[in-house]
Design an enzyme around this catalytic site. Structure first.
Site, PDB file in Angstrom:
ATOM      1  N   ASN A 116      45.119  57.454  20.362  1.00  0.00           N
ATOM      2  CA  ASN A 116      43.791  58.052  20.255  1.00  0.00           C
ATOM      3  C   ASN A 116      43.573  58.587  18.835  1.00  0.00           C
ATOM      4  OD1 ASN A 116      41.438  58.657  21.852  1.00  0.00           O
ATOM      5  ND2 ASN A 116      41.985  60.812  21.703  1.00  0.00           N
ATOM      6  N   ILE A 125      34.327  53.921  19.465  1.00  0.00           N
ATOM      7  CA  ILE A 125      35.449  54.033  20.404  1.00  0.00           C
ATOM      8  C   ILE A 125      35.546  55.543  20.640  1.00  0.00           C
ATOM      9  CG2 ILE A 125      37.893  53.643  20.832  1.00  0.00           C
ATOM     10  CD1 ILE A 125      36.354  51.023  20.447  1.00  0.00           C
ATOM     11  N   PRO A 126      34.997  56.024  21.755  1.00  0.00           N
ATOM     12  CA  PRO A 126      34.695  57.459  21.901  1.00  0.00           C
ATOM     13  C   PRO A 126      35.893  58.370  22.174  1.00  0.00           C
ATOM     14  CG  PRO A 126      34.120  56.311  23.904  1.00  0.00           C
ATOM     15  CD  PRO A 126      34.581  55.261  22.923  1.00  0.00           C
ATOM     16  N   CYS A 127      36.794  58.464  21.212  1.00  0.00           N
ATOM     17  CA  CYS A 127      37.946  59.356  21.369  1.00  0.00           C
ATOM     18  C   CYS A 127      37.517  60.818  21.428  1.00  0.00           C
ATOM     19  CB  CYS A 127      38.976  59.121  20.274  1.00  0.00           C
ATOM     20  SG  CYS A 127      38.365  59.288  18.611  1.00  0.00           S
ATOM     21  N   HIS A 128      36.293  61.113  20.976  1.00  0.00           N
ATOM     22  CA  HIS A 128      35.793  62.492  21.072  1.00  0.00           C
ATOM     23  C   HIS A 128      35.577  62.906  22.529  1.00  0.00           C
ATOM     24  CE1 HIS A 128      32.089  60.045  20.980  1.00  0.00           C
ATOM     25  NE2 HIS A 128      31.537  61.020  21.687  1.00  0.00           N
TER      26      HIS A 128
END
Length: 158
Positions: A116, A125-128
């Site tokens: 991540n 790529i929504p690592c948040h």
């Protein structure tokens, strides 16, 4: 190898540097500088212009998914994690454990966290959207204040 192009997008939470070729985006990262240094020009590849436009729509609350082509550069495990992250829908959150389970390796929680943190396609790529199992915010390469802002932004437009 294709030529690499760069373009800056000035978001409400800082400059975002977009990198890519004529064919696909390879990186969308927060730049720790206050000013844009790459501006859109006639020779800007269409894919970079499209990424810029879609990021702008996202920050205006008009876009929830991204459709431009991008390249995932990493190990097979990292790519599996990043693909799983795209399954966390707009304004939702998940945990490292959720991702580990979704890729069929529920004991790989720390490895998922490491993958991540190596994501080069911020927001897309929504690592948040990954939070701790306890519901608290966990690390974010762009800074926890940006993570908190992005999560609140998505809740505001949901």
């Amino acid at each position: 190898m294709s030529e690499l192009y760069k373009l800056d997008y000035e978001s409400p939470i800082g400059v975002i540097e977009i990198s890519g070729t004529n064919d696909a985006i390879s990186s969308i990262m927060f730049a720790e500088r206050d000013i844009k240094i790459n501006i859109m020009q006639e020779q800007t590849p269409q894919v970079l212009a499209e990424c810029f436009s879609q990021l702008d729509e996202y920050f205006k609350g008009e876009r929830r998914e991204f459709t431009f082509p991008y390249i995932l550069e990493g190990t097979i495990f990292q790519k599996n994690v990043w693909n799983a992250l795209t399954g966390i829908l707009y304004a939702n959150t998940g945990s490292y454990k959720d991702i580990a389970v979704s890729i069929g390796n529920e004991k790989a929680i720390r490895a998922v966290g490491s993958a991540n943190g190596r994501n080069k396609l911020s927001i897309v790529i929504p690592c948040h959207r990954i939070i701790g199992s306890n519901g608290k915010l966990t690390g974010y390469a762009g800074g926890l204040w940006r993570k908190e802002w992005l999560l609140q932004h998505e809740r505001n437009f949901n």
